[in-house]
Motif scaffolding. Sequence first.
Motif, PDB file in Angstrom:
ATOM      1  N   LEU A 147       0.826  -1.204   0.000  1.00 46.65           N
ATOM      2  CA  LEU A 147       0.000   0.000   0.000  1.00 46.65           C
ATOM      3  C   LEU A 147       0.862   1.257   0.000  1.00 46.65           C
ATOM      4  N   ARG A 148       1.977   1.218   0.733  1.00 50.92           N
ATOM      5  CA  ARG A 148       2.861   2.382   0.741  1.00 50.92           C
ATOM      6  C   ARG A 148       3.462   2.625  -0.632  1.00 50.92           C
ATOM      7  N   ASP A 149       3.840   1.551  -1.299  1.00 51.56           N
ATOM      8  CA  ASP A 149       4.391   1.711  -2.643  1.00 51.56           C
ATOM      9  C   ASP A 149       3.325   2.218  -3.614  1.00 51.56           C
ATOM     10  N   LEU A 150       2.118   1.687  -3.474  1.00 54.34           N
ATOM     11  CA  LEU A 150       1.022   2.149  -4.316  1.00 54.34           C
ATOM     12  C   LEU A 150       0.769   3.639  -4.100  1.00 54.34           C
ATOM     13  N   ALA A 151       0.814   4.071  -2.837  1.00 54.09           N
ATOM     14  CA  ALA A 151       0.604   5.482  -2.541  1.00 54.09           C
ATOM     15  C   ALA A 151       1.716   6.337  -3.143  1.00 54.09           C
ATOM     16  N   ALA A 152       2.954   5.862  -3.064  1.00 49.12           N
ATOM     17  CA  ALA A 152       4.073   6.611  -3.642  1.00 49.12           C
ATOM     18  C   ALA A 152       3.907   6.755  -5.150  1.00 49.12           C
ATOM     19  N   ARG A 153       3.485   5.685  -5.789  1.00 48.96           N
ATOM     20  CA  ARG A 153       3.280   5.747  -7.244  1.00 48.96           C
ATOM     21  C   ARG A 153       2.115   6.659  -7.595  1.00 48.96           C
ATOM     22  N   ALA A 154       1.073   6.619  -6.766  1.00 48.44           N
ATOM     23  CA  ALA A 154      -0.093   7.472  -7.037  1.00 48.44           C
ATOM     24  C   ALA A 154       0.258   8.950  -6.884  1.00 48.44           C
ATOM     25  N   VAL A 155       1.011   9.285  -5.838  1.00 51.28           N
ATOM     26  CA  VAL A 155       1.420  10.673  -5.644  1.00 51.28           C
ATOM     27  C   VAL A 155       2.298  11.140  -6.798  1.00 51.28           C
ATOM     28  N   ALA A 156       3.242  10.294  -7.199  1.00 50.36           N
ATOM     29  CA  ALA A 156       4.106  10.659  -8.328  1.00 50.36           C
ATOM     30  C   ALA A 156       3.302  10.826  -9.604  1.00 50.36           C
ATOM     31  N   GLY A 157       2.332   9.933  -9.825  1.00 51.00           N
ATOM     32  CA  GLY A 157       1.498  10.040 -11.023  1.00 51.00           C
ATOM     33  C   GLY A 157       0.666  11.309 -11.028  1.00 51.00           C
ATOM     34  N   GLY A 158       0.088  11.658  -9.869  1.00 49.42           N
ATOM     35  CA  GLY A 158      -0.699  12.875  -9.788  1.00 49.42           C
ATOM     36  C   GLY A 158       0.142  14.116 -10.003  1.00 49.42           C
ATOM     37  N   ALA A 159       1.337  14.148  -9.399  1.00 49.49           N
ATOM     38  CA  ALA A 159       2.220  15.301  -9.579  1.00 49.49           C
ATOM     39  C   ALA A 159       2.683  15.431 -11.022  1.00 49.49           C
ATOM     40  N   THR A 160       2.955  14.287 -11.640  1.00 54.93           N
ATOM     41  CA  THR A 160       3.398  14.326 -13.038  1.00 54.93           C
ATOM     42  C   THR A 160       2.283  14.815 -13.951  1.00 54.93           C
ATOM     43  N   ALA A 161       1.063  14.444 -13.645  1.00 58.29           N
ATOM     44  CA  ALA A 161      -0.073  14.847 -14.480  1.00 58.29           C
ATOM     45  C   ALA A 161      -0.247  16.367 -14.527  1.00 58.29           C
ATOM     46  N   VAL A 162       0.177  17.065 -13.467  1.00 54.62           N
ATOM     47  CA  VAL A 162       0.062  18.532 -13.460  1.00 54.62           C
ATOM     48  C   VAL A 162       1.438  19.182 -13.614  1.00 54.62           C
ATOM     49  N   ALA A 163       2.401  18.416 -14.148  1.00 53.39           N
ATOM     50  CA  ALA A 163       3.715  18.927 -14.566  1.00 53.39           C
ATOM     51  C   ALA A 163       4.595  19.410 -13.413  1.00 53.39           C
TER      52      ALA A 163
END
Length: 293
Positions: A147-163
């Motif tokens: 779950l921690r890894d999933l959260a890290a990937r989700a945060v990175a994905g969200g940040a990348t989506a808004v550049a």
Amino acid sequence: MLGAADGPRPAAGFVRIGGTAVHVRTEGSGPACLLTGGLGSSWFDWDLVVPFLAPYRTVVRFDRPGFGLSQPGPAGRSGPTLAAEAERIRGVLDALGLPEPCTVAGHSLAGFHVEAFARLHPERTAGLVLVDGSTETAPRPLPAPGLRDLAARAVAGGATAVAVPYLLGPAVRRLVARVVTVRGEDLAPAPLVRHCYRTGRALRALLRENAAYRDQAADLAELRAIAPLADGLPVTVLAADDGCRNRRTEDWLGRQRGLAALLDADFRTTAPAGHLVMFDRPDAVASAILDTR
């Protein structure tokens, strides 16, 4: 791709390890030494050290998945593991056709990785150097690694989506480098910093490694109990001393002394130097590596 059958070892290229294209650099000649950086580091953070080593050593550098020029690592069920990082080091050396014992040097978090390699592959290790290595007292793994890894990937994905990485990545990298050097500047080439730290893959790799830090520390503590270092293995702990006689500096140097005592290692300090020792005192880093063999 690089390999032993490809003739003379080129200075730069990619090797495939565990299905991931890993960027590697080799310079110099002589017995091999491998350099691997701390959290968020890229191969060029060792640039100032290499000229001191290359006349005497075959110097190997590589980027862990997601950093530098390497491909992102697979998502998996959890983040990066200590065993996988030790195997990655072995895989890099194998892919480059370097079967002989190698001196391995790790900075900060990567101190965990090279120590694990030395314990798991004593026949492949000529020396071990921990450059201001990470230390933890009685570490315990955190729950729910998946779950921690999933959260890290989700945060990175969200940040990348808004550049966010594109807009802020290089600036944050430069700020961190200024804070952790006594020089107060990032000596890495600006074009490479922009190229490598504008990407979402670098942010994702950083967050995943950070989320797995406690787990790797705990795994190393367990490994120390069951896999001793080889008798007579030269081990050096090189600690950065920023010259400030405050509680923070004294505490850090105390922890580094404790690490050296635990590993029965040669303990050295270099001053003035911040945590990014390779920028402040590349000569001292190279000396620690050359003196292990």
